[in-house]
Write an enzyme that holds these catalytic residues in place. Structure first.
Site, PDB file in Angstrom:
ATOM      1  CD  GLU A 190       5.007  -2.443  -3.228  1.00 46.03           C
ATOM      2  OE1 GLU A 190       5.852  -1.512  -3.576  1.00 46.03           O
ATOM      3  OE2 GLU A 190       4.114  -2.719  -3.817  1.00 46.03           O
TER       4      GLU A 190
ATOM      5  CB  CYS B  79       3.928   0.278  -6.595  1.00 46.76           C
ATOM      6  SG  CYS B  79       3.859  -1.367  -6.855  1.00 46.76           S
TER       7      CYS B  79
ATOM      8  N   GLY C  29       2.344   2.487   5.368  1.00 46.53           N
ATOM      9  CA  GLY C  29       3.474   1.649   5.667  1.00 46.53           C
ATOM     10  C   GLY C  29       4.462   2.285   7.119  1.00 46.53           C
TER      11      GLY C  29
ATOM     12  N   GLY D   9       0.830  -1.055   0.082  1.00 44.81           N
ATOM     13  CA  GLY D   9      -0.116  -0.019  -0.034  1.00 44.81           C
ATOM     14  C   GLY D   9       0.802   1.329   0.109  1.00 44.81           C
ATOM     15  CB  SER D  10      -0.064   4.856   0.783  1.00 44.64           C
ATOM     16  OG  SER D  10      -0.459   4.815   2.207  1.00 44.64           O
ATOM     17  CB  ALA D  11       5.252   5.762   1.403  1.00 50.42           C
TER      18      ALA D  11
END
Length: 492
Positions: A243, A277, A225, A220-222
């Site tokens: 990831e 991504c 994360g 998913g998104s930073a």
């Protein structure tokens, strides 16, 4: 009943949620989120199921996984439609996602044996054996851009290794998550081995904060994360695989075949409406007449792309974004870059208000300061011009992310230099950034995450290595260590 816990379909006790088609607004799915108590119940079910599942012979686990693959094949058309309608992507692309799910299963089985199977080395007085053991109970957080394929890349290797799971799909793709879990149910998974909890932020926080988790696998998104990383900090006993996307550069050198370079760029930047991504976010084009010609042709061809409905005939290259809000976010990012001094080469345009259909945008930012280093998840391509190849590499590495990087060039020496100096987990040469092989590692460095999820190396983080020195006999060494005396002393 939209939750699957301990082999039973139950109704969520949390917030009411519904999912609509992002283009037509047709209601596709309705249900309730799992509340904290139901999340805990799912974890308890997975914990209770773990010992028996982990002790199953690998062949037994493999048989269930292969039955799931057969069910995917049998229901390919139905799952393709579910994914396409829920995400907004065209039917042709949703079909490739289901095919990837099927193919990934055979690859995951091979990877288990190649990377985490048993290995034995004979010694003079015994043997040294390497085995692998499952972690236990793992949470899997799925993304919305590939709601079948990417969670599948965690779930399959984790189950093969002997783990039990709690799966939370993205709140934007609950229908796909439920549909896939129903196929796992039909494949014959024992109760509690795989559990489904639906929900958004509150459900996710309840799941990631469980003390009894042995690990968490996330795509998913930073921002999410990083939040998970902070939440699990100080808990080294838990495996955390992240990831988190990228702000990926594509370098365009002078090339004779401009149309081929444009085609590669379109595939890199705008496929899946820019929602991969690995998509190119930063296009680095060499200064000069050839670079000018390339950009002019890119703007021309990209300007012809018309996003359409999932079932349009003929099929469009791109469909809608995941939501109208996502499309609006891309528009806001474009306007922000214009306000910073960017020069728009191709303005993105909403095809219809209230829908997620958005045409591609291209904006040049050469010399513009303070451009955010972020992943804009949509069809917006930022352009920088450079004078020499060393400058291109410097620009490429000027990001906290490190997922993918690409070079369009006929010069092998330039690619060799890029391989040495690029800070990215995937470095492609004359191939789209969005092209990845499931038999190779997938993932990046820096803010793009850790480990290598959803591909060949996924087996690595789904099991831990156990080393053993073994001998069937107990013997006293012929030569003892200094200071040891085993001589028999006579009684006085």
């Amino acid at each position: 009943m939209t939750l699957w816990i301990n082999g039973d379909w139950i109704t969520g006790q949390g917030e009411r949620r519904r999912k609509t088609n992002p283009v037509s607004a047709e209601i596709l799915w309705q249900g309730n989120d799992a509340n904290a108590a139901q999340v805990a119940e799912a974890c308890q079910a997975a914990r209770a199921a773990f010992p028996c599942w982990a002790r199953q012979p690998f062949a037994a686990r493999q048989a269930i996984v292969e039955k799931f693959a057969a069910l995917l094949e049998a229901h390919k058309a139905d799952l393709t439609e579910v994914i396409a309608r829920e995400t907004g992507k065209p039917r042709w692309e949703a079909a490739t996602e289901v095919t990837a799910m099927i193919n990934k299963i055979a690859i995951s089985i091979k990877a288990y044996h190649a990377r985490t199977g048993a290995q034995k080395s004979e010694l003079v007085d015994g043997a040294a054996t390497l085995r692998h053991r499952p972690h236990g109970v793992l949470a899997v957080f799925g993304p919305y851009n590939f709601p079948g394929h990417l969670p599948n890349g965690h779930i399959v290797p984790a189950l093969l290794a002997g783990n039990t799971l709690i799966f939370k799909p993205s709140e934007l793709t609950p229908w796909t998550g439920e549909t896939v879990i129903k196929l796992w149910e039909r494949a014959g998974l024992p109760a509690g081995v795989l559990n489904l909890v639906q929900g958004g932020r509150e459900t996710g926080q309840a799941l990631s904060s469980l003390d009894d988790l042995d690990g968490l696998l996330f795509t998913g998104s930073a921002s999410t994360g990083y939040q998970l990383h902070r939440q699990l900090s100080g808990q080294p006993e838990k495996i955390l695989a992240l990831e988190m996307g990228g702000n990926n550069p594509l370098i365009i050198e002078d090339v004779a075949n401009i149309d081929a370079a444009v085609h590669l760029t379109l595939q890199s930047a705008f496929i899946t409406a820019g929602q991969r991504c690995t998509c190119a976010r930063r296009l680095l084009v060499k200064q000069g007449a050839q670079g000018d010609a390339f950009l002019a042709r890119l703007v021309d061809i990209a300007g012809r792309l018309q996003p359409g409905r999932w079932d349009d005939d003929p099929q469009p290259f791109i469909g809608g974004l995941i939501s109208a809000q996502a499309a609006q976010h891309v528009m806001e990012a474009w306007r922000q870059r214009e306000a910073l001094g960017g020069r728009t080469l191709l303005a993105p345009r909403k095809v219809k208000e209230g829908t997620s259909l958005l045409t591609p945008g291209i904006i040049e930012l050469t010399g513009v300061a303070d451009v955010p280093d972020e992943e804009v998840f949509g069809p917006l391509l930022n352009v920088w011009r450079y004078a020499h190849f060393d400058e291109a590499i410097r620009l490429a590495n000027n990001t906290r992310f490190g997922l993918s990087c690409g070079l369009v060039s006929t010069d092998r020496a330039q690619f060799e230099q890029l391989l040495l100096e690029a800070r990215a987990g995937i470095v492609n040469w004359n191939k789209p950034l969005t092209g990845a092989a499931s038999t190779a590692p997938f993932g990046g460095v820096g803010a793009s995450g850790n480990h290598r999820p959803s591909a060949w190396y996924a087996a690595d983080y789904c099991a831990w290595p156990m080393a053993s020195l073994e001998s069937p006999e107990l013997t006293l060494p012929a030569t003892l260590s200094p200071g040891l005396d085993f001589s028999r002393r006579e009684a006085v």
